[in-house]
Design a protein around this motif. Sequence first.
Motif, PDB file in Angstrom:
ATOM      1  N   ALA A  44     -18.525  32.226  41.573  1.00 46.52           N
ATOM      2  CA  ALA A  44     -19.841  32.550  41.015  1.00 46.52           C
ATOM      3  C   ALA A  44     -19.892  32.598  39.501  1.00 46.52           C
ATOM      4  N   ASP A  45     -18.726  32.744  38.817  1.00 50.34           N
ATOM      5  CA  ASP A  45     -18.762  32.865  37.362  1.00 50.34           C
ATOM      6  C   ASP A  45     -17.399  32.478  36.787  1.00 50.34           C
ATOM      7  N   ALA A  46     -17.301  32.543  35.462  1.00 49.38           N
ATOM      8  CA  ALA A  46     -16.071  32.123  34.782  1.00 49.38           C
ATOM      9  C   ALA A  46     -14.880  32.982  35.192  1.00 49.38           C
ATOM     10  N   ALA A  47     -15.108  34.269  35.361  1.00 47.95           N
ATOM     11  CA  ALA A  47     -14.008  35.153  35.746  1.00 47.95           C
ATOM     12  C   ALA A  47     -13.452  34.760  37.114  1.00 47.95           C
ATOM     13  N   ALA A  48     -14.364  34.414  38.021  1.00 45.74           N
ATOM     14  CA  ALA A  48     -13.917  34.011  39.355  1.00 45.74           C
ATOM     15  C   ALA A  48     -13.113  32.725  39.301  1.00 45.74           C
ATOM     16  N   GLY A  93     -22.381  24.360  36.052  1.00 46.35           N
ATOM     17  CA  GLY A  93     -23.286  25.405  36.532  1.00 46.35           C
ATOM     18  C   GLY A  93     -22.766  26.010  37.814  1.00 46.35           C
ATOM     19  N   TYR A  94     -22.864  27.334  37.895  1.00 45.51           N
ATOM     20  CA  TYR A  94     -22.291  28.052  39.034  1.00 45.51           C
ATOM     21  C   TYR A  94     -23.286  28.102  40.183  1.00 45.51           C
ATOM     22  N   PRO A  95     -22.757  28.280  41.401  1.00 47.21           N
ATOM     23  CA  PRO A  95     -21.361  28.413  41.818  1.00 47.21           C
ATOM     24  C   PRO A  95     -20.670  27.056  41.881  1.00 47.21           C
ATOM     25  N   VAL A  96     -19.313  27.088  41.885  1.00 45.48           N
ATOM     26  CA  VAL A  96     -18.536  25.861  41.908  1.00 45.48           C
ATOM     27  C   VAL A  96     -17.428  25.970  42.944  1.00 45.48           C
ATOM     28  N   ALA A  97     -16.838  24.804  43.240  1.00 50.82           N
ATOM     29  CA  ALA A  97     -15.630  24.740  44.069  1.00 50.82           C
ATOM     30  C   ALA A  97     -14.481  24.284  43.175  1.00 50.82           C
ATOM     31  N   LEU A  98     -13.322  24.901  43.348  1.00 49.58           N
ATOM     32  CA  LEU A  98     -12.136  24.580  42.546  1.00 49.58           C
ATOM     33  C   LEU A  98     -11.024  24.123  43.487  1.00 49.58           C
TER      34      LEU A  98
END
Length: 897
Positions: free
Chosen positions: A551-555, A525-530
């Motif tokens: 915030a989303d898959a594209a990001a 679930g967004y937002p996430v840290a990568l």
Amino acid sequence: MTIRNLDALFRPRSVALIGATLRPHSVGATVLANLSAGAFAGQLYLVNPKYATLAGQPCYARVGALPAPPDLAVLCTPAPTIPGLIAELGAAGTRAAIVLTSGFEGPEDSAGGAMRQAILDSARPHLLRILGPNCVGLIASGIGLNASFALGTARQGKLAFATQSGALATAVLDWSRSRQIGFSHFISLGNSADVDAADVLDYLASDAETQAILLYVEAIRHGAKFMSAARAAARNKPVLIVKGGRSAQAARAAASHTGAMAGADDVYDAAIRRAGMLRVDSTEGLFDAVEMLARMRGLRGERLAILTNGGGAGVMATDALADAGGTLTRLSDQTLARLDAVLPATWPRANPVDIIGDAPVERYLQAYAILCEASEVDAVLMIHAPTAIVPAAEIAAELVSAPSGGKPLLTAWLGADAVQQARRLCQHAGVPTFDAPERAVRGFLQACDYHRNQQLLMRTPPADGTYTPDKDRVRTIIGNALRAGRALLTEPEAKSVLAAYGVPVVATRTAASVDEAVDQATRIGYPVALKILSPDITHKSAAGGVALDLADAAAVRSAGSAMLERIWQQAPEARVEGFTVQPMVRHGDGFELIVGAATDPVFGPVLLFGHGGVNTERIGDHAVALPPLDALLAQDLVSRTRIGRLLEGWHGHSGVDGDGLLQVLVQISRLVCDIPEISELDINPLLASATGVIALDARIAVKVAASGTRPRLAIQPYPEALEECVEQEGRTVVLRPVRPADEAAYQAYFRQLTPEDIHARYFCTFREPVHSQLARLTQIDYTREMAFIATTTDACGQTSILGEVRAVADPDNVQAEFGIAVRSDCKGQGLGKLLLEKMIRYARAKGIGALVGCTMSHNQPMLTLARACGFTASAAAGGDGVILHLALGEDDAAAPA
């Protein structure tokens, strides 16, 4: 080896000078002059094959020609002759030597190091103790012995001074004579091949002629040995230390922020603090501080009130206090009103209390009495500038005899001739006195530091929580990494280790590719840290391997691809195993903190706490402590940082979860104590807020645990492995070592002992032991003392002590003196045998030579128990006592007759 045969060094009955000569300006001639000029009443032998007589005394050609073996030998012959002389002296029966000769410096594989080892090899079979080599010698004023080549001798006094610097030894000796400072012992340690600072602390701690111990050290080689001796000595008398080499060292290459920031001087500070000693910056400050501690009694807090007849002097003291982080107390409205009633209308109505330059004696006394009665005042500093209104001596005479309410008084008499008598009156009355406001403030703050360190040494911590870590899980993770040849755990592995010890961690998932990272982010679930996942990238942020608030898959897809591109360009050799994905935790009103551990080459594992985040090293707000920590020690660690002052909240900002933060510190302490393979650890950031604490990132470096006989930890933690449960009389009894949190249970235990049983165990009568007595019983050094208690726990979780057995070993492990008691209402149930047999097993495993004890001849239950456990009993000399003795090892001497 520690104090064995040190009596022969510090209180010899005979001394031999090897290399005696009259050759001008030689070491041998200087030592001979010093030995001859002193009041030493013992036999003095001179050895030199070049002379038949020397200075009117017989001079012997060799050690073997001496009429009797000397207790102490002083050697100033060339370096190559020393090992042979030591062997000859040891074989003859000499048990101590001072080696003044130099030429033994350097690492072990150098010529000097090899010769140093040769000296030790020559001494070891005879248990001969060596002071030096390359030292100035020692002065034992109580017996008139000056076995040194210093210029002149020391005045007799109650201070003991030991130094690793020969040059400093001679300078301080000269300096002290001009200030009429006396010593019980003056000791130059030199290279400390054998006798070191820890040995000296152990000896002086029980020396009746020494009231305070002063040390100058540049390096400690054996951290655990030093800490054990220092903590024991600091419980008996003030120990003050100057540590040379304060300058910052270049940060070493490290796998963690902690490894880079925990500098050697910070670690020494932590060790000195934990031992209950006081560190000062200079030798002059050393003697100022000991005078302060000797004179100032009853300090219970750090809030200072300043009383002065000159506004400028008060401002100078206030500035000095503020610059050093001291506490100038804020006077209450009630105190101000009382002062208004006795002071001129022009006084500034604040602290410092300026009573105006025309103040008569009565005004001093009235203002002083009000400050002493004020609950917000812990100590009073009186500063006086001489005036023609009233002689300073009259003020001093009245002040030193005025009631103080138990609050310390310090004085600063400004000027010279006009205030000399006032200073003498204060010194004679035991009131600390100084010639400048700044020195008075420095002295007060030193007393505060010492008081704080002593409190930490003696305070009772709360009981530990019941959390049981999953040690097997941690060992499996670290074992797998080491077998794979990795020195750094992955972030998920590191967080798994933390979670196994109860540290809250943010949920973290791994992904082998950008597509898998997108899939994991969608599930979380967004937002996430990568973050990049690579065993070769230590600091991910610096390498561009962290992307936040996606915030989303594209990001996520964009950030992951860009991250890989940067890593391939900046570190093409780095192995990239994928990514970690975790939910984005909003900081809000939280604080980014760092909690870490590193390994110091002297003191072993050290813990660090401070301001975290990517700029943690640049900010440099951190404090260091030695494990093990309890909640009180953890709180002290937090309080020594700037950010620690913000964590309790301010001006409407809520504080953080303090209990949760302290628990993390305690658990990290437990982790590094339990797992020797952890060499460095970072939790950065540890996010702390009012709702809790959580580790957002973690880094753990590991290596194969070193083998050896030297303790890994400077302070031995609670020996959990010695706990055992036994079924006895239909109940479960836990036999375990005592721990600091048992103080309340001990208080209840003593209430259930009859006066007769207390007298039989302690040879005295008391009903309610005070905190200091209970602290000594429960806060023990497991390295040299052990106490096992038999306990039961009721349905409400309340622990009761049924009995105890205690043994205190001498520093050389030759024997341990034991005592045992069973609660008066629990006798006849076999508890005494359970406890004593457990102590025997422990002492034998620890290599203690013998257990000895003393009881009264009419104490038949104790005698029966001792004999049943194998002890022999013999009458004590001159009394109704009985000595109990149990040999435990092959090298143990025969039982006493």
